[in-house]
Design a protein around this motif. Structure first.
Motif, PDB file in Angstrom:
ATOM      1  N   LYS A 191      89.478 -18.918  32.263  1.00 20.45           N
ATOM      2  CA  LYS A 191      90.473 -19.206  31.216  1.00 20.45           C
ATOM      3  C   LYS A 191      90.932 -20.658  31.261  1.00 20.45           C
ATOM      4  O   LYS A 191      91.055 -21.313  30.225  1.00 20.45           O
ATOM      5  N   SER A 232      88.459 -14.621  36.356  1.00 23.71           N
ATOM      6  CA  SER A 232      88.983 -14.767  34.989  1.00 23.71           C
ATOM      7  C   SER A 232      89.971 -15.921  34.854  1.00 23.71           C
ATOM      8  O   SER A 232      89.962 -16.615  33.840  1.00 23.71           O
ATOM      9  N   GLU A 233      90.809 -16.160  35.852  1.00 25.13           N
ATOM     10  CA  GLU A 233      91.786 -17.252  35.759  1.00 25.13           C
ATOM     11  C   GLU A 233      91.082 -18.612  35.707  1.00 25.13           C
ATOM     12  O   GLU A 233      91.449 -19.484  34.923  1.00 25.13           O
ATOM     13  N   ASP A 252      88.106 -22.902  30.098  1.00 25.01           N
ATOM     14  CA  ASP A 252      87.988 -22.774  28.642  1.00 25.01           C
ATOM     15  C   ASP A 252      89.069 -23.577  27.932  1.00 25.01           C
ATOM     16  O   ASP A 252      88.799 -24.243  26.933  1.00 25.01           O
TER      17      ASP A 252
END
Length: 122
Positions: A23, A19-20, A26
């Motif tokens: 993110k 997820s990091e 993104d």
């Protein structure tokens, strides 16, 4: 690597299981999209730094330092969009907001489908 390959690598990082990483990738892709909406194109050099940042090889401060060093001798051009290194305030009814959202919807359809679903449930 050429520009398109670097950009594709950043897009692939935005689909990471971590997820990091997702993110951070993104965030870089959104900022690149904002540049595109302002009719600007980021350099392959910046894409390389962004990828290295997302992978944890360098921190954002190092990205900034390297950009400043790399472009130290280049005169700053007149901005096409009126951006002068600060922030541009875009009114809520501006067509630019729609352009940015459309660009990002194409880039991240699954993310926007999830956001639309949440909005409709509220």
């Amino acid at each position: 690597m050429i520009y398109e390959e670097k950009y594709q690598e950043l897009v692939e990082l935005s689909h990471s299981d971590t997820s990091e990483i997702r993110k951070q990738a993104d965030a870089w892709l959104v900022s690149i999209g904002l540049q595109d909406a302002a009719e600007l194109k980021v350099s392959a050099f910046l894409l390389d730094l962004a990828i290295r940042n997302v992978k944890g090889e360098i921190i954002r401060e190092e990205v900034s330092r390297r950009l400043n060093e790399h472009y130290a001798d280049i005169q700053k051009r007149e901005s096409k969009s009126g951006l002068d290194g600060g922030y541009e305030i875009i009114p809520p009814d501006s067509s630019k907001i729609k352009e940015i959202e459309e660009y990002n919807r194409e880039l991240r359809p699954a993310l926007y489908a999830e956001l639309d679903k949440k909005r409709n449930n509220d």
